[in-house]
Design a protein around this motif. Sequence first.
Motif, short mmCIF file in Angstrom:
data_model
loop_
_atom_site.label_atom_id
_atom_site.label_comp_id
_atom_site.label_asym_id
_atom_site.label_seq_id
_atom_site.Cartn_x
_atom_site.Cartn_y
_atom_site.Cartn_z
N ASP A 108 14.80 38.53 -23.75
CA ASP A 108 13.55 37.84 -23.54
C ASP A 108 13.25 36.78 -24.59
O ASP A 108 12.38 35.94 -24.40
N GLY A 109 13.95 36.78 -25.73
CA GLY A 109 13.66 35.83 -26.82
C GLY A 109 14.23 34.45 -26.54
O GLY A 109 14.62 34.14 -25.41
N ARG A 157 20.09 29.37 -23.20
CA ARG A 157 19.37 28.73 -22.10
C ARG A 157 18.70 29.84 -21.26
O ARG A 157 19.38 30.74 -20.78
N ALA A 158 17.35 29.76 -21.14
CA ALA A 158 16.63 30.80 -20.41
C ALA A 158 16.85 30.63 -18.91
O ALA A 158 16.83 29.52 -18.39
N LEU A 159 17.12 31.76 -18.20
CA LEU A 159 17.31 31.72 -16.75
C LEU A 159 16.13 32.34 -16.02
O LEU A 159 16.09 32.34 -14.79
N GLY A 160 15.15 32.90 -16.76
CA GLY A 160 14.05 33.61 -16.13
C GLY A 160 14.46 35.03 -15.77
O GLY A 160 15.62 35.42 -15.94
N HIS A 161 13.49 35.83 -15.29
CA HIS A 161 13.74 37.23 -14.93
C HIS A 161 14.34 38.03 -16.09
O HIS A 161 15.13 38.95 -15.86
N GLY A 162 14.04 37.68 -17.31
CA GLY A 162 14.54 38.43 -18.47
C GLY A 162 16.02 38.21 -18.73
O GLY A 162 16.67 39.03 -19.35
N LEU A 163 16.57 37.09 -18.24
CA LEU A 163 17.97 36.80 -18.49
C LEU A 163 18.11 35.47 -19.22
O LEU A 163 17.32 34.55 -18.98
#
Lengths: 258, 358
Positions: free
Chosen positions: B261-262, B240-246
């Motif tokens: 980032d993937g 699950r993407a959290l934004g800010h490269g996390l």
Amino acid sequence: MNRPKKIKPWWGILPVAIFLAFWEAAARLNLMPGHLFLPPFSVVMQESYHLIASGVLIENFLSSLARVVIGFCSGAIAGLIIGGLMGWKEVLNKAFSPMISLLYPIPALGWLPLLMLWIGINEALPIAIIFICCFFPICYNTAAGIKSVDRNLIQAARTLGAADFRIMITIVLPLALPAVFTGLRLEAGMAWKVVIAAEMVAIPTGIGALLMRAESLIRVDIILVCLMVLSFMCFFFERFFLYLEDKLTGQWNQHAGY
Amino acid sequence: MPAIELRNIRNYACHGVNLEVFSGELMVLLGPNGAGKTTLLNIIAGLAGYDGSVLFDGAPVDGVSPQKRRVGYLFQDLALFPHFAVASNIAYSLKANRWSGEKIEARVGELLDLMRINHLVSRYPHQLSGGERQRVALARALSLSPAILLLDEPLSSLDLHTSKYLRIELKQLQQRLDITTLHVTHDLGEAEEMADRIAIIHEGRIEQVGRPQEVFFYPANEKVAAFIGAPNILQCDKTRALGHGLVEVTCGGLPIVVPYDGDSIRKIALFPRDIYVSLHKPPGPKVNRFKGVISRIKDLSESIRLVVHAGNNQLLAEMPRHTFESMGLVAGQEIFLILKLAKIKVCEGGLCEQGDSK
């Protein structure tokens, strides 16, 4: 806050003053057995004035002093050179240390009979005794001091481009100084003790000879003056080397005790 | 052409060492105590005897004295001259090489500026802190602008804070001066952070040479693997993407935040030394903090490894012995784990394959 109290230097003088007062009182009030011939302190001081004024004390003192200075300097220089070489080159250490270990334990005065036969009774005799007395310990301390210099410091100096001779002069000798001074300081006092003993036994001049003549005349006051001079000179010589050590190494040597 | 080349170096501590260090590179020589690290530096500096051949820029220097090899050497105990003030310590090599007084003064000034120790110029070594001594010793080692710098555990004697700070500074300085550096340490974290390449040395032999990731994730043999310690490899799903490269992934029931980032993560890797153990629930954000139970304790003499059950995972955590003893941990105890976010690596492009198979 509880600060450690600074102890005033005159605390050391107080016991001396009390001792002298007792001495004076004991002699004046005839508290001591008669056969001790103990003169009061003030009489001893008067006698020392007479001895100085008549030139007797000065003359004998100077001849002892000359012997000590010449014997000590020549013994110290020889000890520093040989000890320095032994500390620096392991080959020389291996070569000399058995001989030095064998000669070192002989008390300086043990050489006296031998030297009396070889040198005769003249000015060279006490000087030779003091030379022997000073040479061995100073040689030994110097070699040990040089060997105790951290090997890493020498390695570091080599990687920094310093040649062996430069390392010896700039790193090894300065760092060996505290050990060297320990030897010099002890032997400077010892030289006085040895010269007095030699003069008492074999030489007709000097403080030691004056002591023996006073003994034969039962002049306790003169004996006491001589002992005071001896005590003062030992103290003064040791202090001088302590001062010199502090001047030379005090900035970096935290153990310098002056 | 390598700046330093060692060919079949042998002596009492080295048993056939071959190594190439390239110009401008910082190579970390990593190994346990007694592996022959310091001896190898001494050989390069010309301070220890050896058979074999040492070449600087392709030219053999075997008969050359330490004085003429011109390497900068930072000794482990620093070897500052105790009877010289800072300025004289730094100027020692310049005087030994007969520089003129003005040139010495100018060069010492440069070095004081470089290491930012102008205020220490007239102090004696015994009046300096550990970090200050380090800077003075480094300034002295750099005084003749050597092409090669040898650092023998330069940070081991410092407290953790100073050591971490100097680590970064040392690396920056090395890059700025573009100086070929061989840096000896037994600290894995220090090696990972500083090295361009790592050479693992064990009992006088080079066991592996490579970039930090290669060495850490693909140990060449059992000896290297035992020294490095295998990473924890976790199987994950539900990215699950959290934004800010996390991103947040779920690995064996634990929601773990990973710098990535993937879009899809299948496995992540984390070294035991990058997992912290706490007796109490740590304050602050609840990211990457999990409850666990100690199932086993492995004693590695200098450090201790704990096997901890957390979620459906079995994790290895490593800590220094003194920390372990002060915490008084026992098997079966409930503890909290903190996973160092920045140290979590996503397994992709073949990373973790070997570690996974065991």
